[in-house]
Motif scaffolding. Structure first.
Motif, PDB file in Angstrom:
ATOM      1  N   ARG A 143       7.458   6.591   0.361  1.00  0.00           N
ATOM      2  CA  ARG A 143       7.098   5.235   0.758  1.00  0.00           C
ATOM      3  C   ARG A 143       6.484   4.417  -0.382  1.00  0.00           C
ATOM      4  N   ALA A 183       1.221   1.625   5.928  1.00  0.00           N
ATOM      5  CA  ALA A 183       2.596   1.146   6.026  1.00  0.00           C
ATOM      6  C   ALA A 183       3.565   2.232   6.465  1.00  0.00           C
ATOM      7  N   GLN A 227       3.275  -2.850   1.906  1.00  0.00           N
ATOM      8  CA  GLN A 227       3.866  -2.094   0.804  1.00  0.00           C
ATOM      9  C   GLN A 227       2.879  -1.024   0.357  1.00  0.00           C
ATOM     10  N   ASN A 245      -0.406  -6.046   2.115  1.00  0.00           N
ATOM     11  CA  ASN A 245       0.607  -7.089   2.244  1.00  0.00           C
ATOM     12  C   ASN A 245       0.197  -8.246   1.330  1.00  0.00           C
ATOM     13  N   THR A 246       1.166  -8.899   0.736  1.00  0.00           N
ATOM     14  CA  THR A 246       0.865  -9.937  -0.251  1.00  0.00           C
ATOM     15  C   THR A 246       0.878 -11.340   0.333  1.00  0.00           C
ATOM     16  N   ASP A 302       5.539  -7.696   5.379  1.00  0.00           N
ATOM     17  CA  ASP A 302       5.572  -6.245   5.570  1.00  0.00           C
ATOM     18  C   ASP A 302       4.635  -5.549   4.585  1.00  0.00           C
ATOM     19  N   LEU A 307       6.343   2.392  -3.704  1.00  0.00           N
ATOM     20  CA  LEU A 307       7.315   1.640  -4.501  1.00  0.00           C
ATOM     21  C   LEU A 307       7.318   2.065  -5.967  1.00  0.00           C
ATOM     22  N   GLU A 344       1.714   1.768  -2.787  1.00  0.00           N
ATOM     23  CA  GLU A 344       1.763   2.174  -4.198  1.00  0.00           C
ATOM     24  C   GLU A 344       0.891   3.407  -4.345  1.00  0.00           C
TER      25      GLU A 344
END
Length: 248
Positions: free
Chosen positions: A29, A9, A96, A88-89, A94, A31, A98
């Motif tokens: 980047r 990402a 994400q 992406n969910t 977009d 979250l 973690e």
């Protein structure tokens, strides 16, 4: 099938990053970066080199997930790893990112993602990953190590000292350690001459280690101390034996 690192990402850096810059981009980047333990971040303040590799990936029906291993080499010779999950969910959404401090947390976070349960995970073969940062053999001291290497080579009086290519590699040294080597004295220990052997171990900017072996001796016509430098311990010890043989 391999999944390139650019599918994450974020855009890859256009030029090599310092360990600090790489960490800042990763945390910027992610979250959940605020959830990382402060101690883990403090450890990375003394990082000398870093390495990143794609660990596993899953692509199916517009959904994707990649996991990355980020490893930093510290000044005390230890290493710290952070695990990044990029996903992406929903199809077309977009990506994400973690970040987690261990694989157990990474697996728990991965299990929460809405990925089809009947699609197996994709693990990259070893040959498709970037080279991991090797475990160092020394405890290095960050210093003006490139200058130390330059001065060491400059005072070496042997004609078969390390070549220009070695000197160029050592220009990237971040840290070094000097250790006196003992054992296997052979003839050099029985001549009454003075012989000392030192390993000068250097940590390079790409995480590699390179050692030079310094022989200090008095096997000279006038008995003065002389310095010779060799690219390996075996070469240094063979030189000591040759020098001792000339004076026996």
């Amino acid at each position: 099938m391999s999944v390139p690192y650019e599918t994450a990402a974020y855009e890859p850096a256009e030029s090599p990053e310092s360990p600090e810059e790489h960490l800042a981009r990763l945390l910027g980047r992610a979250l959940n970066s605020f959830e990382l333990p402060d101690e883990a971040i403090r450890q990375l303040d003394c990082a000398l080199a870093h390495d990143s590799s794609l660990h596993s990936a899953h692509h199916s029906a517009g959904l994707h997930r990649e996991t990355y291993r980020h490893t930093w080499l510290l000044a005390d010779g230890s290493a710290v790893t952070l695990w990044e999950l990029v996903h992406n969910t929903a199809p077309g959404s977009d990506p994400q990112a973690e970040v987690y401090v261990d694989e157990e947390e990474l697996r728990a976070a991965t299990a929460r993602l809405p990925l089809p349960p009947d699609t197996p995970d994709f693990e990259l073969p070893v040959l498709m990953t970037l080279a991991a940062v090797p475990e160092p053999r020394h405890v290095y001291v960050p210093d003006d190590s490139a200058d130390h290497a330059r001065r060491l080579l400059r005072r070496a009086e042997n004609t078969d000292r390390p070549d220009t290519e070695t000197a160029q590699l050592l220009a990237t040294a971040f840290a070094h350690q000097i250790t006196q080597a003992f054992g296997r004295p052979g003839r050099a220990g029985r001549t009454g001459l003075s012989f000392s052997l030192y390993e000068h171990a250097f940590l390079l900017s790409d995480g590699r280690e390179l050692s030079l072996w310094e022989v200090e001796h008095t096997a000279t016509p006038d008995g003065r101390h002389m310095c010779e430098v060799y690219p390996s311990e075996d070469a240094a010890r063979e030189a000591m034996e040759r020098l001792a043989a000339r004076r026996s």
